[in-house]
Motif scaffolding. Structure first.
Motif, PDB file in Angstrom:
ATOM      1  N   VAL A  22      -0.543 -17.736   5.928  1.00 26.86           N
ATOM      2  CA  VAL A  22      -1.010 -16.462   4.693  1.00 26.86           C
ATOM      3  C   VAL A  22       0.703 -16.133   5.290  1.00 26.86           C
ATOM      4  N   ALA A  23       1.524 -15.632   4.150  1.00 27.56           N
ATOM      5  CA  ALA A  23       2.567 -15.126   4.398  1.00 27.56           C
ATOM      6  C   ALA A  23       2.243 -13.779   4.063  1.00 27.56           C
ATOM      7  N   LEU A  24       3.163 -12.557   4.684  1.00 27.31           N
ATOM      8  CA  LEU A  24       2.938 -10.801   4.939  1.00 27.31           C
ATOM      9  C   LEU A  24       3.175 -10.310   4.483  1.00 27.31           C
ATOM     10  N   ILE A  25       3.368  -9.444   3.800  1.00 25.36           N
ATOM     11  CA  ILE A  25       4.420  -8.477   2.979  1.00 25.36           C
ATOM     12  C   ILE A  25       3.480  -7.005   4.029  1.00 25.36           C
ATOM     13  N   THR A  26       4.501  -6.313   4.657  1.00 31.91           N
ATOM     14  CA  THR A  26       3.993  -5.716   5.228  1.00 31.91           C
ATOM     15  C   THR A  26       4.838  -4.824   5.825  1.00 31.91           C
ATOM     16  N   ASP A  27       4.306  -3.456   6.428  1.00 27.22           N
ATOM     17  CA  ASP A  27       5.762  -2.654   6.938  1.00 27.22           C
ATOM     18  C   ASP A  27       5.419  -2.375   8.258  1.00 27.22           C
ATOM     19  N   LEU A  28       5.116  -3.715   9.261  1.00 26.62           N
ATOM     20  CA  LEU A  28       5.123  -3.403  10.335  1.00 26.62           C
ATOM     21  C   LEU A  28       5.621  -4.734  10.735  1.00 26.62           C
ATOM     22  N   ALA A  29       6.530  -4.904  12.307  1.00 25.45           N
ATOM     23  CA  ALA A  29       6.578  -6.319  12.406  1.00 25.45           C
ATOM     24  C   ALA A  29       5.546  -6.818  13.509  1.00 25.45           C
ATOM     25  N   LEU A  30       4.752  -5.237  14.076  1.00 24.49           N
ATOM     26  CA  LEU A  30       3.491  -6.601  14.986  1.00 24.49           C
ATOM     27  C   LEU A  30       2.691  -5.608  14.601  1.00 24.49           C
ATOM     28  N   GLY A  31       1.432  -6.043  15.615  1.00 22.08           N
ATOM     29  CA  GLY A  31       0.091  -5.136  15.633  1.00 22.08           C
ATOM     30  C   GLY A  31      -0.589  -6.640  15.027  1.00 22.08           C
ATOM     31  N   PRO A  32      -2.284  -6.546  14.718  1.00 23.53           N
ATOM     32  CA  PRO A  32      -2.716  -7.116  14.673  1.00 23.53           C
ATOM     33  C   PRO A  32      -2.743  -8.072  13.610  1.00 23.53           C
ATOM     34  N   LEU A  33      -2.314  -7.301  12.255  1.00 25.22           N
ATOM     35  CA  LEU A  33      -2.090  -8.038  11.218  1.00 25.22           C
ATOM     36  C   LEU A  33      -0.682  -9.148  11.163  1.00 25.22           C
ATOM     37  N   ALA A  34      -0.040  -9.000  11.932  1.00 28.86           N
ATOM     38  CA  ALA A  34       1.625  -9.734  12.221  1.00 28.86           C
ATOM     39  C   ALA A  34       1.221 -10.678  12.929  1.00 28.86           C
ATOM     40  N   ASP A  35       0.107 -10.792  13.817  1.00 25.96           N
ATOM     41  CA  ASP A  35      -0.006 -11.398  15.190  1.00 25.96           C
ATOM     42  C   ASP A  35      -1.237 -13.312  14.152  1.00 25.96           C
ATOM     43  N   GLU A  36      -1.612 -12.213  12.802  1.00 30.64           N
ATOM     44  CA  GLU A  36      -2.833 -13.239  12.521  1.00 30.64           C
ATOM     45  C   GLU A  36      -1.595 -14.321  11.676  1.00 30.64           C
ATOM     46  N   ALA A  37      -0.385 -13.270  10.994  1.00 29.69           N
ATOM     47  CA  ALA A  37      -0.340 -14.468   9.942  1.00 29.69           C
ATOM     48  C   ALA A  37       1.090 -15.155  10.188  1.00 29.69           C
ATOM     49  N   ASP A  38       0.874 -16.212   9.615  1.00 29.08           N
ATOM     50  CA  ASP A  38       1.922 -17.506   9.940  1.00 29.08           C
ATOM     51  C   ASP A  38       3.443 -16.776   9.464  1.00 29.08           C
ATOM     52  N   VAL A  39       3.935 -15.786   8.492  1.00 27.64           N
ATOM     53  CA  VAL A  39       5.352 -15.614   7.988  1.00 27.64           C
ATOM     54  C   VAL A  39       5.225 -14.109   7.500  1.00 27.64           C
ATOM     55  N   VAL A  40       6.086 -12.926   8.549  1.00 25.69           N
ATOM     56  CA  VAL A  40       5.902 -12.030   8.454  1.00 25.69           C
ATOM     57  C   VAL A  40       7.211 -11.838   7.902  1.00 25.69           C
ATOM     58  N   PHE A  41       6.793 -10.684   6.572  1.00 24.97           N
ATOM     59  CA  PHE A  41       7.980 -10.024   5.434  1.00 24.97           C
ATOM     60  C   PHE A  41       7.859  -9.076   6.043  1.00 24.97           C
ATOM     61  N   ALA A  42       8.434  -7.857   7.044  1.00 22.03           N
ATOM     62  CA  ALA A  42       8.578  -6.362   7.630  1.00 22.03           C
ATOM     63  C   ALA A  42       9.520  -5.761   6.364  1.00 22.03           C
ATOM     64  N   THR A  43       9.350  -4.739   6.082  1.00 17.93           N
ATOM     65  CA  THR A  43      10.288  -3.532   4.979  1.00 17.93           C
ATOM     66  C   THR A  43       9.464  -2.669   4.858  1.00 17.93           C
ATOM     67  N   GLY A  44      10.697  -1.658   5.571  1.00 16.38           N
ATOM     68  CA  GLY A  44       9.852  -0.147   5.343  1.00 16.38           C
ATOM     69  C   GLY A  44       9.435   0.475   4.070  1.00 16.38           C
ATOM     70  N   THR A  45       8.837   1.261   4.353  1.00 15.72           N
ATOM     71  CA  THR A  45       8.187   2.137   3.208  1.00 15.72           C
ATOM     72  C   THR A  45       8.707   3.698   3.342  1.00 15.72           C
ATOM     73  N   GLY A  46       8.578   4.322   2.404  1.00 13.35           N
ATOM     74  CA  GLY A  46       9.183   5.843   1.420  1.00 13.35           C
ATOM     75  C   GLY A  46       7.611   6.472   2.677  1.00 13.35           C
ATOM     76  N   SER A  47       7.953   7.092   3.328  1.00  9.98           N
ATOM     77  CA  SER A  47       6.724   8.198   4.133  1.00  9.98           C
ATOM     78  C   SER A  47       6.745   9.785   3.972  1.00  9.98           C
ATOM     79  N   ARG A  48       7.679   9.945   3.513  1.00 13.41           N
ATOM     80  CA  ARG A  48       8.422  11.280   3.113  1.00 13.41           C
ATOM     81  C   ARG A  48       7.382  12.037   2.280  1.00 13.41           C
ATOM     82  N   LEU A  49       7.181  11.813   1.466  1.00 15.16           N
ATOM     83  CA  LEU A  49       5.976  12.806   0.762  1.00 15.16           C
ATOM     84  C   LEU A  49       4.925  12.197   1.171  1.00 15.16           C
ATOM     85  N   VAL A  50       3.645  12.780   0.188  1.00 14.54           N
ATOM     86  CA  VAL A  50       2.452  13.138   0.615  1.00 14.54           C
ATOM     87  C   VAL A  50       2.160  11.321   0.288  1.00 14.54           C
ATOM     88  N   PHE A  51       2.079  11.037  -0.418  1.00 15.82           N
ATOM     89  CA  PHE A  51       2.012   9.343  -0.552  1.00 15.82           C
ATOM     90  C   PHE A  51       3.117   8.229  -0.780  1.00 15.82           C
TER      91      PHE A  51
END
Length: 305
Positions: free
Chosen positions: A231-260
């Motif tokens: 599993v290669a994972l694209i997510t915003d968190l480098a740590l946590g259960p999902l990252a622990d399960e993945a073989d490779v993690v690409f952690a990239t920031g998401t914009g969170s200044r607006l409601v979505f």
């Protein structure tokens, strides 16, 4: 003559190796590497995530203030420092301060950030700048792109809010890969698709997990791993259960200044992996793009701009 898309594919091939001017990893990448310990407890992960998200301020907090901000005890902070390889919190804080001071020295001076929409754009620019620093060494992207290209079938998984990113990636990947399977429904439907992909000879899954992170995504990733898929994972968190399960993690920031949330950096991450897949098998890429352009012209898929 190659089509514009083919020309872009040829001109955009990724060069391996670090560039001298960009060899310094982004602050978030430095912290991810610092805290990359598989046995961190949930409380320790919370400390790590707080430090990653608030490095310029958190690096100068006392142990009492940091514990209070995160909602853990002071001994928990001390144990965290030891778990990530430091003699105690003072040594960890010294390292954090060096990273934070480098961030402040390299960043633009704080100016009038304008209205909330402009601030949201500024936050996304920062996410993209961090990703640009991460791409100073593109070897991981190149390696994973090669693996995704070779996986037949290739499964792309995105549930709930992550569906749009998964659909974009799968739509583009089908132009250059002969068997891309998109999974956008969780539960037993996802399990069936993942198991069938493995039985058909697939070796990799590209999974997306954006906030709020779905429990069913974690379950699907675990099913994929148990079935023998990587599993290669694209997510915003480098740590946590999902990252622990993945073989490779690409952690990239998401914009969170607006409601979505907005996904400028994850979108570029998708495009980078697609480019790496294109580079991995240029002859197949060229043949598939040629065939697609012929069909598109015959059936007039697109307006002639």
């Amino acid at each position: 003559m190659p089509s514009p898309q083919q020309a872009r594919a040829q001109a955009s091939a990724i060069s391996s190796g670090k560039t001298d001017a960009e060899a310094e990893a982004s602050p978030t990448s430095q912290l991810r590497a610092l805290f990359d310990r598989p046995r961190l407890s949930p409380g320790q992960r919370r400390i790590a995530q707080y430090l990653i998200e608030n490095i310029t301020e958190a690096a100068f907090l006392s142990i009492t203030d940091l514990a209070e901000r995160v909602g853990v005890s002071q001994p928990s902070v001390t144990r965290f420092a030891s778990a990530v390889g430091f003699s105690g919190y003072p040594a960890l804080r010294e390292k954090l301060q060096s990273i934070a001071l480098g961030t402040l020295a390299g960043g633009a001076a704080e100016e009038n950030r304008g209205n909330e929409l402009q601030a949201a754009v500024d936050a996304e620019i920062e996410n993209l700048e961090n990703l640009r620093r991460d791409f100073a060494d593109p070897d991981l992207v190149i390696d994973v792109g090669r693996e995704l290209s070779a996986s037949a079938p290739l499964t792309v998984l995105g549930l709930r809010i992550s569906v749009s990113l998964a659909e974009y990636f799968a739509y583009a990947a089908r132009r250059i890969h002969p068997d891309v399977r998109l999974v956008t429904r969780g539960g037993s439907v996802a399990y069936d698709a993942l198991l069938q992909s493995r039985e058909a000879g697939g070796t990799w899954v590209l999974a997306f997990s954006m906030p709020r992170h779905a429990e069913e995504t974690l379950t699907a990733v675990r099913v994929a791993r148990r079935a023998g898929l990587k599993v290669a994972l694209i997510t915003d968190l480098a740590l946590g259960p999902l990252a622990d399960e993945a073989d490779v993690v690409f952690a990239t920031g998401t914009g969170s200044r607006l409601v979505f949330d907005s996904y400028a950096a994850p979108g570029v991450m998708c495009a980078a992996l697609l480019q790496a897949m294109t580079d991995a098998d240029p002859e197949r890429t060229q043949a598939r793009l040629d065939a697609y352009e012929q069909v598109a012209d015959q059936l007039q898929f697109f307006l002639r701009d």
